[in-house]
Design a protein around this motif. Sequence first.
Motif, short mmCIF file in Angstrom:
data_model
loop_
_atom_site.label_atom_id
_atom_site.label_comp_id
_atom_site.label_asym_id
_atom_site.label_seq_id
_atom_site.Cartn_x
_atom_site.Cartn_y
_atom_site.Cartn_z
N ASP A 1 0.80 -1.23 0.00
CA ASP A 1 0.00 0.00 0.00
C ASP A 1 0.83 1.28 0.00
O ASP A 1 0.27 2.35 -0.18
N ILE A 2 2.13 1.18 0.21
CA ILE A 2 2.93 2.40 0.19
C ILE A 2 3.42 2.67 -1.24
O ILE A 2 3.51 1.76 -2.05
N SER A 3 3.72 3.91 -1.51
CA SER A 3 4.07 4.30 -2.88
C SER A 3 5.48 3.87 -3.28
O SER A 3 5.78 3.77 -4.47
N HIS A 4 6.35 3.59 -2.33
CA HIS A 4 7.72 3.20 -2.64
C HIS A 4 7.78 1.71 -2.96
O HIS A 4 7.24 0.89 -2.22
N LYS A 5 8.43 1.36 -4.03
CA LYS A 5 8.48 -0.03 -4.44
C LYS A 5 9.80 -0.71 -4.08
O LYS A 5 9.93 -1.92 -4.19
N LYS A 6 10.79 0.07 -3.65
CA LYS A 6 12.05 -0.50 -3.17
C LYS A 6 12.24 -0.02 -1.75
O LYS A 6 12.08 1.16 -1.46
N ILE A 7 12.58 -0.95 -0.86
CA ILE A 7 12.73 -0.62 0.55
C ILE A 7 13.95 -1.36 1.09
O ILE A 7 14.09 -2.57 0.89
N TRP A 8 14.82 -0.62 1.78
CA TRP A 8 15.97 -1.20 2.45
C TRP A 8 15.77 -0.99 3.94
O TRP A 8 15.43 0.11 4.38
N VAL A 9 16.01 -2.03 4.73
CA VAL A 9 15.81 -1.94 6.16
C VAL A 9 17.09 -2.42 6.86
O VAL A 9 17.63 -3.47 6.52
N ASP A 10 17.55 -1.62 7.83
CA ASP A 10 18.71 -1.98 8.64
C ASP A 10 18.38 -1.68 10.09
O ASP A 10 17.76 -0.66 10.40
N TYR A 11 18.81 -2.58 10.97
CA TYR A 11 18.60 -2.37 12.40
C TYR A 11 19.94 -2.39 13.11
O TYR A 11 20.71 -3.34 12.96
N ASP A 12 20.23 -1.36 13.87
CA ASP A 12 21.43 -1.28 14.69
C ASP A 12 21.00 -1.62 16.11
O ASP A 12 20.42 -0.80 16.81
N GLN A 13 21.28 -2.85 16.51
CA GLN A 13 20.81 -3.33 17.81
C GLN A 13 21.48 -2.57 18.95
O GLN A 13 20.83 -2.25 19.95
N GLU A 14 22.76 -2.25 18.82
CA GLU A 14 23.47 -1.55 19.88
C GLU A 14 22.86 -0.16 20.12
O GLU A 14 22.69 0.27 21.26
N ALA A 15 22.54 0.54 19.05
CA ALA A 15 21.94 1.88 19.17
C ALA A 15 20.42 1.82 19.29
O ALA A 15 19.79 2.82 19.60
N ASP A 16 19.83 0.66 19.02
CA ASP A 16 18.38 0.46 19.01
C ASP A 16 17.70 1.42 18.05
O ASP A 16 16.75 2.12 18.39
N VAL A 17 18.24 1.44 16.83
CA VAL A 17 17.73 2.33 15.79
C VAL A 17 17.41 1.50 14.55
O VAL A 17 18.22 0.69 14.11
N LEU A 18 16.22 1.71 14.01
CA LEU A 18 15.79 1.04 12.79
C LEU A 18 15.78 2.06 11.65
O LEU A 18 15.16 3.12 11.77
N TYR A 19 16.51 1.74 10.59
CA TYR A 19 16.60 2.62 9.43
C TYR A 19 15.80 2.02 8.29
O TYR A 19 15.96 0.84 7.96
N ILE A 20 14.92 2.81 7.68
CA ILE A 20 14.17 2.39 6.51
C ILE A 20 14.47 3.40 5.42
O ILE A 20 14.29 4.61 5.61
N ASN A 21 14.97 2.91 4.30
CA ASN A 21 15.31 3.78 3.17
C ASN A 21 14.53 3.38 1.94
O ASN A 21 14.33 2.20 1.67
N PHE A 22 14.11 4.38 1.19
CA PHE A 22 13.36 4.16 -0.04
C PHE A 22 14.20 4.49 -1.26
O PHE A 22 13.71 4.41 -2.39
N LYS A 23 15.45 4.88 -1.01
CA LYS A 23 16.32 5.29 -2.10
C LYS A 23 17.75 4.96 -1.70
O LYS A 23 18.12 5.13 -0.54
N LYS A 24 18.54 4.47 -2.63
CA LYS A 24 19.96 4.23 -2.40
C LYS A 24 20.73 4.98 -3.45
O LYS A 24 20.40 4.88 -4.63
#
Length: 83
Positions: A21-44
Amino acid sequence: MAAAEIDSIEKIAALVPHLLDISHKKIWVDYDQEADVLYINFKKPAHAEDSELTDDDVIVRYDKGQVVGMTFLHASKRRKSLE
């Protein structure tokens, strides 16, 4: 297949309707467990010229006025709201 793997597959499968349902068709997801931060990117590459911090600790990143990514601070604390 181990029970933990089946659980992970089911959780990811539950996301599919939302992802479609989202408009972005490419998604990259990274999780930094030590920092407890989740990164979601729609562009590389994930270059952003501007960003905004929301009231619920999400950094929304923009490039040329379009959302190119989101950063979820304190990501593990969000898990509790789903259970």
